[in-house]
Design an enzyme around this catalytic site. Sequence first.
Site, PDB file in Angstrom:
ATOM      1  CG  HIS A 143     -44.462  12.588 -16.123  1.00 37.70           C
ATOM      2  ND1 HIS A 143     -45.066  12.559 -17.350  1.00 37.70           N
ATOM      3  CD2 HIS A 143     -43.740  11.449 -16.032  1.00 37.70           C
ATOM      4  CE1 HIS A 143     -44.699  11.464 -17.989  1.00 37.70           C
ATOM      5  NE2 HIS A 143     -43.904  10.766 -17.215  1.00 37.70           N
ATOM      6  CE  LYS A 169     -45.311   6.995 -17.922  1.00 36.47           C
ATOM      7  NZ  LYS A 169     -44.451   6.901 -19.093  1.00 36.47           N
TER       8      LYS A 169
HETATM    9  O1  LIG Z   1     -42.986   8.429 -17.529  1.00 33.29           O
HETATM   10  C1  LIG Z   1     -42.086   7.687 -17.267  1.00 33.29           C
HETATM   11  C2  LIG Z   1     -41.878   7.126 -15.898  1.00 33.29           C
HETATM   12  C3  LIG Z   1     -40.544   7.564 -15.377  1.00 33.29           C
HETATM   13  O2  LIG Z   1     -40.596   8.969 -15.191  1.00 33.29           O
HETATM   14  C4  LIG Z   1     -40.293   6.920 -14.026  1.00 33.29           C
HETATM   15  O3  LIG Z   1     -40.631   7.571 -13.015  1.00 33.29           O
HETATM   16  O4  LIG Z   1     -39.752   5.804 -13.991  1.00 33.29           O
HETATM   17  C5  LIG Z   1     -39.456   7.209 -16.344  1.00 33.29           C
HETATM   18  C6  LIG Z   1     -39.701   7.830 -17.723  1.00 33.29           C
HETATM   19  O5  LIG Z   1     -38.697   7.414 -18.627  1.00 33.29           O
HETATM   20  C7  LIG Z   1     -41.022   7.404 -18.254  1.00 33.29           C
HETATM   21  O6  LIG Z   1     -41.299   8.066 -19.497  1.00 33.29           O
END
Ligand SMILES: O=C1C[C@@](O)(C(=O)O)C[C@@H](O)[C@@H]1O
Length: 247
Positions: A143, A169
């Site tokens: 992220h 991811k």
């Molecule tokens: O990593 C992700 C993607 C996310 O961050 C999103 O952008 O929708 C939402 C989170 O709950 C999930 O773990």
Amino acid sequence: MKIEVEKDIELYKICVPVMEETVEKSLKFVKDVHNKVYSKNVPHMYEFRLDCLHKSELSIENVEKIFKCDCEKIITVRWNWEGGTWNNEKESVLGCLDILKRAIDFNVNYIDIEHKNLKGVKQGLRDYRDNVHSNTKIIVSYHNFMKTDDYSILKNIIEEEFRYGDIAKIATSVCENMDNCNIFKACSEYKHNIIAIGMGKLGKITRVHGPQFGSILTFCTVSKEKASAPGQLHIDDLFEIWERYYR
Ligand SMILES: O=C1C[C@@](O)(C(=O)O)C[C@@H](O)[C@@H]1O
């Protein structure tokens, strides 16, 4: 609802995060969503964000009730340094890796571990999964809540994620339209083995059309007020767009 745009494309999957403080509330939330209490549509699967559980809820026996829940699921324990609420206090009560390994024992569909967390566990979870003959697929996630990295950096991260897991991811903040292009490029290059999301208002296009490019799922909310990340669409809005766009 089945949406088949290309002959070989798998079902587009919508995942709703579950971010409740107790196991009981988590299971009730899923039951209510399934019964359309919050929305006209129901998701294909749920992401249980166990980092959101209150520390008094943290016992293996208690979280096992979630692993047994009859739904397709992702088990995630998101650390605070990656946008979640897991911290050292909760870790001292119950280790996140102990939770994820137990989830693997229960053959949950997916577990999600941060790319940064892997520095400590290296191949650990995939070897563990193989040793216990589990069918759980391992998502390795990255992220960036500030920006979307250059494609060469994203590609390096994705390649490393595949060294430790089955599904790569990336969830990055979209600051300009080229960011969306890079996210779609990642979806296409790693088709059906990636979850790629653009966070924020500008990234919504990836949440709608990412599956068409090859992302295996997209996250939605069932609340007009609450979402687990910026830019998530309400599930009914997404279904409406998909029905119009892909009819
Ligand atoms: O990593 C992700 C993607 C996310 O961050 C999103 O952008 O929708 C939402 C989170 O709950 C999930 O773990």
